[in-house]
Each structure stands twice: as structure tokens, then as C-alpha cells.
Scaffold this active site. Structure first.
Site, PDB file in Angstrom:
ATOM      1  N   ASP A   1      -8.631   5.458  16.018  1.00 59.80           N
ATOM      2  CA  ASP A   1      -8.752   5.472  14.266  1.00 59.80           C
ATOM      3  C   ASP A   1      -9.203   4.475  13.859  1.00 59.80           C
ATOM      4  O   ASP A   1      -8.932   3.503  13.240  1.00 59.80           O
ATOM      5  CB  ASP A   1      -7.289   5.717  13.779  1.00 59.80           C
ATOM      6  CG  ASP A   1      -8.520   6.042  12.073  1.00 59.80           C
ATOM      7  OD1 ASP A   1      -9.492   6.630  11.678  1.00 59.80           O
ATOM      8  OD2 ASP A   1      -7.411   5.962  10.885  1.00 59.80           O
TER       9      ASP A   1
ATOM     10  N   LYS B   1       6.507  -0.769   7.353  1.00 61.49           N
ATOM     11  CA  LYS B   1       5.610   1.085   7.494  1.00 61.49           C
ATOM     12  C   LYS B   1       7.165   1.632   7.175  1.00 61.49           C
ATOM     13  O   LYS B   1       8.215   1.999   8.085  1.00 61.49           O
ATOM     14  CB  LYS B   1       5.152   0.924   8.079  1.00 61.49           C
ATOM     15  CG  LYS B   1       3.933   2.419   7.645  1.00 61.49           C
ATOM     16  CD  LYS B   1       2.494   2.223   8.315  1.00 61.49           C
ATOM     17  CE  LYS B   1       3.131   2.786   9.999  1.00 61.49           C
ATOM     18  NZ  LYS B   1       1.481   3.494  10.618  1.00 61.49           N
TER      19      LYS B   1
ATOM     20  N   ALA C   1       0.488  -0.713   0.147  1.00 63.43           N
ATOM     21  CA  ALA C   1       0.319   0.214  -0.067  1.00 63.43           C
ATOM     22  C   ALA C   1       1.092   1.350  -0.139  1.00 63.43           C
ATOM     23  O   ALA C   1       2.216   1.141   0.330  1.00 63.43           O
ATOM     24  CB  ALA C   1      -1.267  -0.418   1.191  1.00 63.43           C
TER      25      ALA C   1
ATOM     26  N   GLY D   1       0.772   5.481   0.900  1.00 63.95           N
ATOM     27  CA  GLY D   1       0.065   7.306   0.896  1.00 63.95           C
ATOM     28  C   GLY D   1       0.795   7.909   1.034  1.00 63.95           C
ATOM     29  O   GLY D   1       2.050   7.948   0.421  1.00 63.95           O
ATOM     30  N   SER D   2       0.100   9.094   1.815  1.00 65.88           N
ATOM     31  CA  SER D   2       0.842  10.578   1.203  1.00 65.88           C
ATOM     32  C   SER D   2       1.733  10.206   1.719  1.00 65.88           C
ATOM     33  O   SER D   2       2.732  11.655   1.934  1.00 65.88           O
ATOM     34  CB  SER D   2      -0.162  11.611   1.109  1.00 65.88           C
ATOM     35  OG  SER D   2      -0.719  11.573   2.925  1.00 65.88           O
ATOM     36  N   TYR D   3       2.095   9.967   3.078  1.00 64.39           N
ATOM     37  CA  TYR D   3       2.919  10.280   3.859  1.00 64.39           C
ATOM     38  C   TYR D   3       4.648   8.983   3.824  1.00 64.39           C
ATOM     39  O   TYR D   3       5.064   9.092   5.124  1.00 64.39           O
ATOM     40  CB  TYR D   3       2.582  10.707   5.972  1.00 64.39           C
ATOM     41  CG  TYR D   3       1.715  11.673   5.791  1.00 64.39           C
ATOM     42  CD1 TYR D   3       2.810  13.003   5.290  1.00 64.39           C
ATOM     43  CD2 TYR D   3       1.119  11.513   5.792  1.00 64.39           C
ATOM     44  CE1 TYR D   3       2.153  14.219   5.767  1.00 64.39           C
ATOM     45  CE2 TYR D   3       0.276  12.915   5.650  1.00 64.39           C
ATOM     46  CZ  TYR D   3       1.063  14.207   5.756  1.00 64.39           C
ATOM     47  OH  TYR D   3       0.426  15.532   6.042  1.00 64.39           O
ATOM     48  N   GLY D   4       4.210   7.636   3.293  1.00 64.85           N
ATOM     49  CA  GLY D   4       5.116   6.296   3.728  1.00 64.85           C
ATOM     50  C   GLY D   4       3.765   4.990   2.756  1.00 64.85           C
ATOM     51  O   GLY D   4       3.355   5.480   2.165  1.00 64.85           O
ATOM     52  N   ASP D   5       5.208   4.829   3.013  1.00 58.20           N
ATOM     53  CA  ASP D   5       4.261   2.964   2.495  1.00 58.20           C
ATOM     54  C   ASP D   5       4.769   2.286   2.650  1.00 58.20           C
ATOM     55  O   ASP D   5       5.527   1.845   3.640  1.00 58.20           O
ATOM     56  CB  ASP D   5       5.613   2.726   0.828  1.00 58.20           C
ATOM     57  CG  ASP D   5       5.700   3.489  -0.098  1.00 58.20           C
ATOM     58  OD1 ASP D   5       4.644   4.702  -0.620  1.00 58.20           O
ATOM     59  OD2 ASP D   5       6.554   4.673  -0.720  1.00 58.20           O
ATOM     60  N   LEU D   6       4.285   0.732   2.535  1.00 54.63           N
ATOM     61  CA  LEU D   6       3.802  -0.008   3.302  1.00 54.63           C
ATOM     62  C   LEU D   6       4.282  -1.630   2.544  1.00 54.63           C
ATOM     63  O   LEU D   6       4.002  -1.415   1.372  1.00 54.63           O
ATOM     64  CB  LEU D   6       2.090  -0.868   3.634  1.00 54.63           C
ATOM     65  CG  LEU D   6       2.160  -1.820   4.733  1.00 54.63           C
ATOM     66  CD1 LEU D   6       2.780  -1.614   6.184  1.00 54.63           C
ATOM     67  CD2 LEU D   6       0.613  -2.432   5.163  1.00 54.63           C
TER      68      LEU D   6
END
Length: 458
Positions: free
Chosen positions: A301, A207, A187, A189-194
Site C-alpha cells: 500500500d 494507533k 487522524a 479511520g473506520s477501524y482505528g484512531d491515531l
């Protein structure tokens, strides 16, 4: 006792046949019984009969530890191991009196001098130390042991190369990036990758924060996530393995969850939960959340995307990027989370506590029940305004099991005080599970459909 006797007799036989000097002394058989008699049964299960002389070492350490001046008595030896290749590790044996948290303190000091525990039984085998420097390792451990009584319960571990991470006396969990191997990206995202990858041949999820997005605020968020994940260990919480806290390579390593997320199962794979399986998932989540709340951690969350499935169909709570340790006052005011699952008090920036997670859980339950995204015909902001100003809630299907429908309504009460705690939620769900025909043994049985089979084939 039978297990102890069998192992004891085998150890005695091997020592006598090897003509070990001590084994030929009068009364040796009675003396050898000392460690087996004084230690729990699991000691006999952990002892390697192929290395019978280990028991003599344990016997000597137990004798030494009778004197408080010698506690903890320590023995370190080099052992040859084969993990697909020939290598060396150090085996560390402690013998001491039983004090609360002493084992965790000893484990902590092992990490403090840069060692990694590979396995732990009645003794621990570690790596991270040059194999030829056994005496130096013994000196380093002795030095750290002397500090245990003076160790502060809470302190900040910080240097110019590390992100500041609160340290409560548990392991530091620092990972050397050279042992990480990145495979496919799972996956982004704007701040990181998995990524899926490996750490020392173990399959893991990694992560990693994007270096170009790292700033002081993101470093604080990262440090907070590491701090919280280090504190938790429960079968329904994704297991933290370690972290790289040296910028710019900031990453968190956890167990790899082969089943993916509940969100993907529902919304991308087109999966549907029948009631028995839905209850299994809900109880797993509730147990994980109850554990977090008992440890004063608010997730903030909770949603289907943050619930992951392992290969055994166990559901675990994941993603502690915005989780927090509950303030001493028990209330918080920062808005965080995802609007469609967010409690009204959080949306309104009012003080809130752990009951905000219970509201989100109610929405998750509805999500499991319907396979739909909450308020799917509204924008997230429209949904948030409706929840706060109009008391908007998702529509419960008419054919919902009555007690489950009642639980949903309890969880998303406008007044947080009227929402149940997760300990109560677990009891309600387990009672419903019994009523749908599984007679209390539903957890041990395999579902006829194997609801993860579609994911496992991917």
C-alpha cells in the site's frame, strides 16, 4: 588508541586516589589495561569515569568468560537514576564469546522476563523489575540464558489473553498501557484512531483499534502488522516502539513524525517539491523499500499518505497494516492496497510479488512531481479498470528531467519483470541527483527553502 589511553589513565588515577584495595596491588596498572586493550574503542567512550570501579567489574567478567563453562558471565547491580524524578533501575553486564546473533538472543531473554531496555552501550540498563530483588533478577536471567541454545528460531507466542504474534526470537515489545498518555487525535479511520501522545515521556504516535470493530480478522491483521514492524529497523522506515496486544486495548506505538505525511504536504498544505528535494524524498523512500524487500517484506500500500516526514526532513515508509512477508513461492494473489496506486496484477487478482510495490512507487514519483492525485477526474474503480484494460498511466509533464521520466515509465511497466528493483532505482536517482548539480553531497546540505518549514510551524 589515544582515546583509550586518556580514559584508562583517568580511571587508574581515580581508583588509586580512592585507595581501592585492588588498585594498590603490584602490577595493577597492567591488569587494568586488559579491558581497554581487548575491547573496541567504543568501550572507552561508554565507560563512565565517574564510576571507575565499573571497569574492575568488567575486568572480572572478562576473566570469567575465558572459561566456556562461565559463558555468558553476568553481573547485575542496582543503579540510582534521575529522570525528572528519583528512581532505580538495574544495570546488566554480559561477558561472553562473540557468536552470530548472540547479542540479540541475550536482548530477547531480557524482554522475555518482562524487562525494558532503556539504553544499551557495552552494557544495558533496564527497568521493569522490583529494585529490591536484584538476586531474583540474577536467577531469572541465569534460567533464561540456559534456554538460549534450545530456543527455536521461529515459534508462536500465544496465551488466552494475547493476540497470536509470530515470534522470531526478537524482543516481545509488549507495552503496559498505563505508561501511555494520549494527547490530541491526529487522524481517524473506520477501524482505528491515531493519536499523538507520550510513552515514558517520549513523544510517540499511538494507533489504537476501536474496540467495537475488533473481530478475529482484525486481530489477525493487527498481529501481522506487529510481527512485521518488530522485524524492521531502518532510518527510512518509521520506528516501531512497542504494542499493546491484550484485547480490547490493541494499539501500536511508533516514533512521532513531526512533519506529517507527504500527502498532506502536497495536497493540504499546497507544498511543491523542487527537483533536488524531490530526489531526496524519492531516495529516502527507495532506501526504505529496498530494505523491506531485502527482508522479504512487501508493503502492498505504498502511496504518499503512507510516507511520513520527521523534523530533520527524512522521509520514512509507514503503515504496515496490509504488509506481508513474501510467501516462499514469492507470489501472492490477494487484492489489497489503494486502487489509484495499485499494480495491474494486483487489481486482476493475478499472482504478484515485490514488483507490485515498484509500480506503486512509480505512481508516488509522479505524485511528487506533479503535486496531484493520480487520475483525479476518475473514480478509483474507473482508474483501476483503465490501468488494467487500457494500459492507463498518469501523464508525465513535458518538462520532466529525461532520466526521471524514463524511470517513471520503467516502474509502471505492465509486465512486472520489466520493472527495476529498488537497488537499481536508488542508483538511478542518485545519478540524477548528481547531474542536477549537487555533486554527491546533496544529502548533507540544507535546502535553501527548508521544504518542511511550513509544516514545522504548525
Amino acid at each position: 588508541m589515544q582515546q583509550k589511553l586518556e580514559v584508562y589513565n583517568e580511571i587508574l588515577r581515580r581508583l588509586q586516589e580512592s585507595n581501592h584495595e585492588e588498585a594498590n596491588l603490584p602490577g595493577f596498572d597492567d591488569q587494568l589495561w586488559t579491558p581497554f586493550n581487548s575491547l573496541p574503542t567504543r568501550y572507552a567512550l561508554d565507560v563512565n569515569v565517574e564510576r571507575a570501579e565499573d571497569v574492575l567489574t568488567h575486568k572480572r567478567l572478562l576473566r570469567l568468560a575465558h572459561d566456556p563453562a562461565n559463558r555468558p558471565a553476568i553481573e547485575i547491580r542496582l543503579v540510582q537514576v534521575f529522570l525528572g524524578f528519583e528512581g532505580y533501575m538495574h544495570e546488566i553486564t554480559f561477558s561472553t564469546d562473540d557468536k552470530p546473533k548472540l547479542l540479540s538472543q541475550l536482548t530477547s531473554l531480557v524482554a522475555d522476563i518482562g524487562l525494558n531496555i532503556q539504553e544499551a552501550h557495552a552494557f544495558s540498563t533496564v527497568d521493569g523489575w522490583p529494585y529490591e530483588e536484584t538476586e531474583q533478577l540474577r536467577d531469572a536471567l541465569a534460567k533464561e540464558v540456559s534456554k538460549i541454545e534450545d530456543r527455536e528460531q521461529f515459534r508462536i507466542k500465544y496465551d488466552t489473553n494475547h493476540v497470536a504474534i509470530p515470534n522470531d526470537g526478537t524482543d516481545v515489545w509488549e507495552i503496559d498501557p498505563k505508561y501511555l498518555k494520549f494527547e490530541n487525535k491526529v487522524a481517524s479511520g473506520s477501524y482505528g484512531d491515531l493519536y499523538k501522545g507520550t510513552y515514558c515521556s517520549q513523544e510517540v504516535a499511538i494507533k489504537i483499534l476501536k474496540p467495537e470493530r475488533v473481530n478475529s480478522d482484525l486481530q489477525k491483521e493487527f498481529a501481522q502488522e506487529v510481527y512485521i514492524m518488530r522485524k524492521v529497523r531502518h532510518k527510512n522506515v518509521v520506528q516501531f516502539i512497542g504494542a499493546c496486544t491484550k484485547p480490547p486495548s490493541l494499539c501500536i506505538v511508533t516514533e512521532f513524525m513531526y512533519g506529517g505525511s507527504v500527502y498532506d504536504y502536497l495536497h493540504k498544505q499546497g507544498g511543491v517539491f523542487k527537483l533536488p528535494n524531490l530526489l531526496k524524498v524519492a531516495i529516502d523512500v527507495s532506501k526504505g523499500m529496498d530494505y523491506l524487500h531485502q527482508n522479504k517484506i512487501i508493503h502492498r500500500d505504498l502511496k504518499a499518505a503512507n510516507l511520513l516526514l520527521d523534523e530533520n526532513e527524512v522521509v520514512k515508509v509507514a503503515d504496515f497494516g496490509v504488509a506481508r512477508v513474501k510467501a516462499q513461492t514469492g507470489i501472492m494473489t490477494a487484492e489489497t492496497g489503494t486502487y489509484r496506486w495499485m499494480a495491474p496484477e494486483v487489481i486482476e487478482h493475478k499472482p504478484y510479488d515485490h514488483k507490485a510495490d515498484v509500480f506503486s512507487f512509480g505512481i508516488v514519483l509522479w505524485e511528487l512531481l506533479t503535486g496531484k492525485i493520480p487520475y483525479e477526474y476518475l473514480t478509483p474503480l474507473q482508474a483501476a479498470v483503465g490501468v488494467v484494460q487500457k494500459g492507463l498511466r498518469p501523464t508525465i509533464p513535458k518538462n520532466t528531467q529525461p532520466k526521471l521520466a524514463e524511470l517513471l515509465e520503467k516502474c509502471w511497466q505492465q509486465d512486472p519483470a520489466l520493472r527495476p528493483d529498488f537497488s537499481e532505482i536508488i542508483e538511478i536517482l542518485q545519478q540524477i541527483a548528481k547531474e542536477v548539480g549537487d555533486c554527491g553531497e546533496w544529502r548533507k546540505e540544507k535546502s535553501s527553502g527548508r521544504f518542511l518549514s511550513v509544516l514545522r510551524r504548525k
